[in-house]
Design a protein around this motif. Structure first.
Motif, short mmCIF file in Angstrom:
data_model
loop_
_atom_site.label_atom_id
_atom_site.label_comp_id
_atom_site.label_asym_id
_atom_site.label_seq_id
_atom_site.Cartn_x
_atom_site.Cartn_y
_atom_site.Cartn_z
N ASN A 47 94.65 -41.24 49.29
CA ASN A 47 95.46 -41.67 48.15
C ASN A 47 96.12 -40.48 47.44
O ASN A 47 95.45 -39.56 47.01
N ASP A 49 98.60 -41.42 45.04
CA ASP A 49 99.29 -42.15 43.98
C ASP A 49 98.37 -42.36 42.80
O ASP A 49 97.41 -43.13 42.89
N PRO A 50 98.62 -41.71 41.67
CA PRO A 50 97.74 -41.87 40.50
C PRO A 50 97.62 -43.32 40.03
O PRO A 50 96.59 -43.70 39.45
N GLU A 51 98.64 -44.13 40.27
CA GLU A 51 98.61 -45.52 39.83
C GLU A 51 97.60 -46.36 40.60
O GLU A 51 97.25 -47.46 40.17
N ARG A 52 97.14 -45.86 41.72
CA ARG A 52 96.16 -46.60 42.54
C ARG A 52 94.72 -46.19 42.23
O ARG A 52 93.79 -46.70 42.85
N ARG A 54 91.33 -46.35 40.54
CA ARG A 54 90.51 -47.32 39.82
C ARG A 54 89.09 -46.79 39.74
O ARG A 54 88.53 -46.34 40.74
N GLN A 91 100.30 -34.04 45.14
CA GLN A 91 99.73 -35.38 45.05
C GLN A 91 98.23 -35.33 44.72
O GLN A 91 97.74 -36.13 43.92
N VAL A 95 96.49 -36.99 41.29
CA VAL A 95 95.32 -37.86 41.25
C VAL A 95 94.23 -37.23 40.40
O VAL A 95 93.54 -37.91 39.62
N ARG A 98 94.93 -37.85 36.85
CA ARG A 98 94.67 -39.24 36.48
C ARG A 98 93.19 -39.49 36.27
O ARG A 98 92.78 -40.18 35.33
#
Length: 217
Positions: A47, A49-52, A54, A91, A95, A98
């Motif tokens: 991953n 993508d910070p938006e992913r 959780r 990237q 992350v 985030r």
């Protein structure tokens, strides 16, 4: 053709935590180091993508409990997606930021960007990430605890002279659970064990053996 072992060390980031050497109460770990994927956050393969990102259940409470005890916290993470050409350092850093935003700033991040065939000394189960994080924090590895979800995490702890606590998920193999010195049912329980159980070798059984997983980051 045989590849030469990588001479590049892990990527180290100090983060925005308090940093520096801090006096920790006697009997407590000098540092607690968490694995990232499958431990602090859900394991989304490679991953960037910070938006992913959780959080895993109890992750916030677990990290807050370590900070409340005055213990430095860090992250030690294999990110072979870099070597595979699937991730850039930008990237990985995005992350990281985030995770810091969700859980508060960690005192140190140690990331291995190498692939499993590069022969580096930092990719877990090798001890390099744990040793580098402890050196950056100014604490002896023998007084650190490493918490993770697969056998490579606790094996890296053992190789560095630290204590490991395994928190199984559905990808944790049964043999990894059996081989672990200490097993906890969730992340908050793992922290409570780390803060209260003396020395290595004490164990807390998990309920059942999760199914085996495949590629291990």
């Amino acid at each position: 053709m045989t590849r030469r072992p990588s001479t590049e060390g892990p990527w180290l980031s100090d983060g925005d935590g308090p940093g520096g050497m801090r006096r920790v109460a006697a009997g407590l770990p000098a540092a607690v180091l968490f694995d990232r994927d499958g431990t602090l956050v859900e394991d989304v393969p490679y991953n960037g993508d910070p938006e992913r990102v959780r959080l895993m259940p109890t992750a916030r409470g677990a990290v807050e409990a370590v900070r409340a005890a005055g213990i430095p916290v860090g992250v030690v993470s294999n990110q072979s997606g870099v070597a595979r050409g699937l991730l850039t350092r930008a990237q990985v850093d995005a992350v990281r930021r985030r995770v810091d935003a969700l859980l508060g700033p960690f005192d140190v991040w140690a990331v291995c960007p190498h692939g499993p065939d590069e022969g580096c000394g930092c990719r877990k189960p090798e001890p390099g990430l744990v040793l580098a994080a402890c050196e950056r924090l100014g604490v002896p590895a023998g007084r650190a605890v490493v918490i993770g979800d697969i056998g490579a995490d606790v094996a890296a702890a053992r190789a560095a002279g630290a204590r490991g606590v395994l928190v199984p998920t559905p990808v944790t193999r049964a043999e990894e659970i059996e081989a672990a010195d200490t097993v906890a049912p969730d992340l908050l329980a793992a922290v409570r064990l780390a803060l209260t159980l003396p020395g290595r070798g004490a164990a807390m059984a998990s309920s059942g053996a999760p199914a085996a997983g495949e590629e291990r980051r």
